[in-house]
Design a protein around this motif. Structure first.
Motif, PDB file in Angstrom:
ATOM      1  N   PRO A 136     -67.928  -9.799 -83.169  1.00 54.61           N
ATOM      2  CA  PRO A 136     -68.492  -8.477 -83.493  1.00 54.61           C
ATOM      3  C   PRO A 136     -69.630  -8.067 -82.551  1.00 54.61           C
ATOM      4  N   SER A 137     -70.483  -9.017 -82.176  1.00 53.81           N
ATOM      5  CA  SER A 137     -71.611  -8.674 -81.300  1.00 53.81           C
ATOM      6  C   SER A 137     -71.127  -8.273 -79.915  1.00 53.81           C
ATOM      7  N   TYR A 138     -70.086  -8.966 -79.409  1.00 50.63           N
ATOM      8  CA  TYR A 138     -69.554  -8.622 -78.087  1.00 50.63           C
ATOM      9  C   TYR A 138     -68.913  -7.235 -78.107  1.00 50.63           C
ATOM     10  N   LEU A 139     -68.117  -6.957 -79.145  1.00 49.34           N
ATOM     11  CA  LEU A 139     -67.463  -5.650 -79.243  1.00 49.34           C
ATOM     12  C   LEU A 139     -68.494  -4.540 -79.372  1.00 49.34           C
ATOM     13  N   SER A 140     -69.552  -4.795 -80.130  1.00 51.14           N
ATOM     14  CA  SER A 140     -70.610  -3.803 -80.285  1.00 51.14           C
ATOM     15  C   SER A 140     -71.264  -3.499 -78.946  1.00 51.14           C
ATOM     16  N   ARG A 141     -71.562  -4.541 -78.169  1.00 51.47           N
ATOM     17  CA  ARG A 141     -72.175  -4.339 -76.852  1.00 51.47           C
ATOM     18  C   ARG A 141     -71.230  -3.620 -75.901  1.00 51.47           C
ATOM     19  N   MET A 142     -69.932  -3.920 -75.990  1.00 50.08           N
ATOM     20  CA  MET A 142     -68.950  -3.277 -75.128  1.00 50.08           C
ATOM     21  C   MET A 142     -68.923  -1.772 -75.369  1.00 50.08           C
ATOM     22  N   PHE A 143     -68.918  -1.371 -76.631  1.00 52.85           N
ATOM     23  CA  PHE A 143     -68.933   0.060 -76.960  1.00 52.85           C
ATOM     24  C   PHE A 143     -70.202   0.715 -76.419  1.00 52.85           C
ATOM     25  N   GLN A 144     -71.335   0.113 -76.712  1.00 51.99           N
ATOM     26  CA  GLN A 144     -72.604   0.735 -76.358  1.00 51.99           C
ATOM     27  C   GLN A 144     -72.779   0.834 -74.855  1.00 51.99           C
ATOM     28  N   LYS A 145     -72.430  -0.216 -74.135  1.00 47.85           N
ATOM     29  CA  LYS A 145     -72.675  -0.246 -72.699  1.00 47.85           C
ATOM     30  C   LYS A 145     -71.685   0.580 -71.918  1.00 47.85           C
ATOM     31  N   HIS A 146     -70.395   0.483 -72.265  1.00 45.35           N
ATOM     32  CA  HIS A 146     -69.367   1.094 -71.418  1.00 45.35           C
ATOM     33  C   HIS A 146     -68.846   2.435 -71.951  1.00 45.35           C
ATOM     34  N   ALA A 147     -68.949   2.671 -73.261  1.00 46.09           N
ATOM     35  CA  ALA A 147     -68.560   3.972 -73.804  1.00 46.09           C
ATOM     36  C   ALA A 147     -69.770   4.848 -74.081  1.00 46.09           C
ATOM     37  N   GLY A 148     -70.965   4.258 -74.030  1.00 45.89           N
ATOM     38  CA  GLY A 148     -72.179   5.036 -74.227  1.00 45.89           C
ATOM     39  C   GLY A 148     -72.385   5.504 -75.649  1.00 45.89           C
ATOM     40  N   ILE A 149     -71.777   4.812 -76.610  1.00 44.14           N
ATOM     41  CA  ILE A 149     -71.880   5.193 -78.016  1.00 44.14           C
ATOM     42  C   ILE A 149     -71.633   3.949 -78.848  1.00 44.14           C
ATOM     43  N   ASN A 150     -72.250   3.854 -80.016  1.00 41.97           N
ATOM     44  CA  ASN A 150     -72.006   2.664 -80.827  1.00 41.97           C
ATOM     45  C   ASN A 150     -70.723   2.815 -81.650  1.00 41.97           C
ATOM     46  N   PHE A 151     -70.221   1.695 -82.134  1.00 41.03           N
ATOM     47  CA  PHE A 151     -68.933   1.672 -82.834  1.00 41.03           C
ATOM     48  C   PHE A 151     -68.926   2.606 -84.042  1.00 41.03           C
TER      49      PHE A 151
ATOM     50  N   TYR B  49     -57.787   5.495 -88.620  1.00 41.37           N
ATOM     51  CA  TYR B  49     -59.132   5.987 -88.914  1.00 41.37           C
ATOM     52  C   TYR B  49     -59.372   6.256 -90.389  1.00 41.37           C
ATOM     53  N   ALA B  50     -58.308   6.570 -91.147  1.00 37.37           N
ATOM     54  CA  ALA B  50     -58.472   6.895 -92.570  1.00 37.37           C
ATOM     55  C   ALA B  50     -58.618   5.639 -93.432  1.00 37.37           C
ATOM     56  N   GLU B  51     -58.414   4.478 -92.829  1.00 29.89           N
ATOM     57  CA  GLU B  51     -58.531   3.217 -93.546  1.00 29.89           C
ATOM     58  C   GLU B  51     -59.973   2.701 -93.457  1.00 29.89           C
ATOM     59  N   PRO B  52     -60.336   1.730 -94.314  1.00 28.26           N
ATOM     60  CA  PRO B  52     -61.711   1.193 -94.291  1.00 28.26           C
ATOM     61  C   PRO B  52     -61.943   0.252 -93.117  1.00 28.26           C
ATOM     62  N   LEU B  53     -62.106   0.832 -91.924  1.00 25.07           N
ATOM     63  CA  LEU B  53     -62.334   0.045 -90.711  1.00 25.07           C
ATOM     64  C   LEU B  53     -63.787  -0.405 -90.636  1.00 25.07           C
ATOM     65  N   SER B  54     -64.005  -1.520 -89.961  1.00 28.85           N
ATOM     66  CA  SER B  54     -65.361  -2.013 -89.728  1.00 28.85           C
ATOM     67  C   SER B  54     -65.397  -2.697 -88.370  1.00 28.85           C
ATOM     68  N   LEU B  55     -66.597  -2.889 -87.857  1.00 29.78           N
ATOM     69  CA  LEU B  55     -66.757  -3.578 -86.586  1.00 29.78           C
ATOM     70  C   LEU B  55     -66.185  -4.993 -86.668  1.00 29.78           C
ATOM     71  N   GLU B  56     -66.429  -5.666 -87.786  1.00 28.32           N
ATOM     72  CA  GLU B  56     -65.945  -7.034 -87.970  1.00 28.32           C
ATOM     73  C   GLU B  56     -64.425  -7.078 -88.001  1.00 28.32           C
ATOM     74  N   LEU B  57     -63.817  -6.133 -88.691  1.00 26.43           N
ATOM     75  CA  LEU B  57     -62.357  -6.092 -88.768  1.00 26.43           C
ATOM     76  C   LEU B  57     -61.747  -5.844 -87.395  1.00 26.43           C
ATOM     77  N   MET B  58     -62.305  -4.899 -86.642  1.00 28.98           N
ATOM     78  CA  MET B  58     -61.767  -4.582 -85.326  1.00 28.98           C
ATOM     79  C   MET B  58     -61.970  -5.741 -84.351  1.00 28.98           C
ATOM     80  N   ALA B  59     -63.104  -6.405 -84.451  1.00 26.23           N
ATOM     81  CA  ALA B  59     -63.362  -7.544 -83.584  1.00 26.23           C
ATOM     82  C   ALA B  59     -62.346  -8.650 -83.842  1.00 26.23           C
ATOM     83  N   ASP B  60     -62.069  -8.909 -85.110  1.00 30.64           N
ATOM     84  CA  ASP B  60     -61.078  -9.928 -85.460  1.00 30.64           C
ATOM     85  C   ASP B  60     -59.687  -9.521 -84.999  1.00 30.64           C
ATOM     86  N   GLN B  61     -59.360  -8.247 -85.138  1.00 30.31           N
ATOM     87  CA  GLN B  61     -58.046  -7.735 -84.754  1.00 30.31           C
ATOM     88  C   GLN B  61     -57.771  -7.946 -83.268  1.00 30.31           C
ATOM     89  N   PHE B  62     -58.832  -7.837 -82.439  1.00 33.31           N
ATOM     90  CA  PHE B  62     -58.653  -7.910 -80.987  1.00 33.31           C
ATOM     91  C   PHE B  62     -59.297  -9.160 -80.374  1.00 33.31           C
TER      92      PHE B  62
END
Length: 275
Positions: free
Chosen positions: A203-218, A186-199
């Motif tokens: 980015p759009s799919y990961l963003s929707r996954m957070f919003q729909k299933h965790a109820g909060i945006n990335f 968390y202390a590193e410069p994380l971004s939606l794009e970086l996390m999407a690439d990591q997994f």
């Protein structure tokens, strides 16, 4: 305000026991726990005072003599503005493996039942005996615990679960590995794009996954992790606010102060003075 370290919460059972039983950390009030989830089943029982629970988007206000069951991978948040006395029991999901559906899934009802009073009494007795410290108390606590499990399986288990809940549960299992990574970095410069690439997601799919299933945006989810760590440093260390900001992933102290004030209503310096 006492806040836990991260959003996907890892539950460790008590030594020598198949569960974790403890006093709620927000007992002194002025407590906010943002949206989070974990694999364990969790029961909150309020002895005194009030709690405001949110399970997904549904409100569950609790007062004296009431409890709520939080299912595995069920997104929930807690607000405790005032002092309270609450006991929390966390049960590993695999405890119920024999009763899983074909989807490796089990779900308990939140609704009122005739068994509610017995469940609340069992939780009270378990806690009082467990904290008594007398020799052999674990055996007595275990006997009450297994009665509780029996009631959960026979009186609270739901057989007809909405398909959307099952799907959300599967998605949150996937998100758990992502949030663990965010917790570690968390202390590193994380971004939606970086996390999407990591997994290996877009980015759009990961963003929707957070919003729909965790109820909060990335972005808000990551901000919550950083703020919770920063709050703990404010409470437990004498570090400079600018150092706390930079050490917890904020680009500067101004960004940290703005985010802190938006969430907690005061500046970091005021919070430290008051606490």
């Amino acid at each position: 305000m006492d806040l836990k370290d991260y959003q996907h919460e890892v539950v460790v059972t008590d030594a020598g026991l198949p569960f974790k039983l403890f006093s709620f950390e927000g007992a002194s009030g002025n407590y906010i726990r943002d949206k989070h989830w974990h694999r364990s089943i969790e029961i909150f029982a309020v002895w005194e005072g009030k709690l405001d629970f949110t399970l997904h988007d549904k409100k569950f206000p609790l007062s004296n003599g009431e409890f709520v069951i939080v299912n595995s991978n069920e997104v929930h948040s807690i607000l405790a503005p005032n002092p309270n006395k609450t006991v929390v029991l966390q049960i590993p999901q695999d405890t119920f493996a024999e009763y899983f559906t074909d989807d490796q899934f089990i779900w308990f009802s939140h609704g009122d039942r005739e068994s509610d009073h017995r469940v609340f009494t069992l939780l009270q007795e378990m806690f009082l005996i467990y904290t008594n410290g007398e020799e052999g108390n674990k055996l007595q606590v275990l006997s009450l615990y297994y009665e509780l499990l029996y009631i959960l399986v026979t009186k609270y288990r739901k057989f007809n679960v909405n398909e959307e809940i099952v799907k959300s549960n599967k998605q949150l299992k996937k998100l758990s590995s992502i949030t663990r990574y965010m917790k570690d970095h968390y202390a590193e410069p994380l971004s939606l794009e970086l996390m999407a690439d990591q997994f290996n997601y877009s980015p759009s799919y990961l963003s929707r996954m957070f919003q729909k299933h965790a109820g909060i945006n990335f972005k808000d989810y990551l901000l919550g992790i950083r703020l919770e760590h920063a709050v703990r440093e404010l409470e437990e260390t004498g570090g400079q606010i600018v150092d706390i900001a930079l050490g917890n992933g904020f680009p500067n102290s101004k960004a940290f102060s703005n985010a802190f004030r938006e969430k907690y209503g005061v500046l970091p310096s005021e919070y430290r003075k008051n606490n």
